[in-house]
Design an enzyme around this catalytic site. Structure first.
Site, PDB file in Angstrom:
ATOM      1  N   ASP A 187       0.862  -1.188   0.000  1.00  0.00           N
ATOM      2  CA  ASP A 187       0.000   0.000   0.000  1.00  0.00           C
ATOM      3  C   ASP A 187       0.897   1.235   0.000  1.00  0.00           C
ATOM      4  O   ASP A 187       2.085   1.151  -0.350  1.00  0.00           O
ATOM      5  CB  ASP A 187      -0.971  -0.018   1.179  1.00  0.00           C
ATOM      6  CG  ASP A 187      -0.287   0.064   2.537  1.00  0.00           C
ATOM      7  OD1 ASP A 187       0.951   0.219   2.596  1.00  0.00           O
ATOM      8  OD2 ASP A 187      -0.996  -0.030   3.566  1.00  0.00           O
ATOM      9  N   ARG A 203      -4.797  -5.636   1.004  1.00  0.00           N
ATOM     10  CA  ARG A 203      -3.464  -5.287   0.481  1.00  0.00           C
ATOM     11  C   ARG A 203      -2.821  -6.487  -0.203  1.00  0.00           C
ATOM     12  O   ARG A 203      -2.185  -6.360  -1.253  1.00  0.00           O
ATOM     13  CB  ARG A 203      -2.560  -4.813   1.618  1.00  0.00           C
ATOM     14  CG  ARG A 203      -2.881  -3.426   2.118  1.00  0.00           C
ATOM     15  CD  ARG A 203      -1.909  -2.983   3.192  1.00  0.00           C
ATOM     16  NE  ARG A 203      -2.094  -3.690   4.445  1.00  0.00           N
ATOM     17  CZ  ARG A 203      -1.128  -4.276   5.146  1.00  0.00           C
ATOM     18  NH1 ARG A 203       0.106  -4.278   4.687  1.00  0.00           N
ATOM     19  NH2 ARG A 203      -1.387  -4.853   6.297  1.00  0.00           N
TER      20      ARG A 203
END
Length: 243
Positions: free
Chosen positions: A90, A182
């Site tokens: 991320d 993620r």
């Protein structure tokens, strides 16, 4: 409201706040309002600091319900940048590699997404709260240590493409407890031979609770400030607590 016997609050966690930050803010408002030094406050299902959305907060004896509450199916809307990767999957860390995206088409993305529908195996991110030999994985990762995590079996009930561009997609995901969006961004990027990382994430539902059911943090604090405080029969408040 009887916060000692237990209340459940639904809040929309702000961007940049950890789940602990949100709990700490509400606990502070509660203890100040009630005139007590300690009060159990917990949350059902951690959200990363860069994520927003539905967060269930429990107080008092309602904290015993956390396991049941966080077991509910969760829904997310996620923005995934293609053509680049980061160590944390991320925006917490900087881009460490880039890849071409010219070969990516909408049809190719739709085909890849079908591979993530149903029961899947997912390796959690190194930057996660998973424990390795008694240590949090994210603590080890941030110190530059290698982290090896075992894959977990998860269920993706639905995955839908909402927006498409060769270098960025937005998807809606309905999934079981323990799913790392993620890591899903990482895996989708790898399947597209382009790399990928999460650039925005909003949890839109936990069980039957949606964004429309949630208070902003400011509204939650105001609710606590103005609530009619009740005390259970087993608790005898001091004069200060009665004020």
């Amino acid at each position: 409201m009887d916060f000692l016997s237990g209340e459940i609050l639904y809040v929309d966690k702000p961007y940049g706040w950890t789940s602990f930050d949100a709990v700490k803010r509400l606990r502070s408002a509660l203890t100040r309002r009630m005139g007590v030094k300690k009060l159990k406050v917990g949350h059902a299902g951690t959200l990363d600091p860069l994520a927003t959305g539905v967060m269930i907060v429990t107080t008092g004896r309602a904290t015993k319900q956390i396991e049941r509450l966080q077991a509910g199916v969760k829904e997310y809307v996620a923005e995934i940048a293609l053509g680049a990767t980061t160590p944390s999957f991320d925006l917490e860390t900087e881009i460490d590699a880039t890849y071409p995206t010219a070969h990516i088409t909408r049809d190719k993305v739709l085909d890849v997404l079908t591979r993530f529908h149903g029961t899947i195996q997912q390796v959690p991110p190194a930057y996660s709260a998973c424990k390795v030999d008694g240590h949090r994985a994210y603590d080890m990762a941030r110190k530059g240590r290698d982290v090896e995590l075992k894959p977990k079996t998860l269920v993706i009930d639905a995955i839908e493409l909402l927006e498409f561009a060769p270098d960025c997609i937005t998807v809606r995901v309905v999934c079981s407890k323990g799913t790392y969006i993620r890591a899903l961004a990482r895996d989708i990027g790898e399947a597209l031979a382009s790399g990928g990382h999460l650039t925005a994430l909003r949890r839109t539902r936990v069980g039957d609770i949606g964004i429309a059911d949630c208070l902003t943090m400011e509204q939650a604090v105001e609710l606590i400030r103005t609530a009619d405080i009740e005390y259970p029969e087993w608790y005898v408040p001091s004069d200060k607590e009665k004020k």
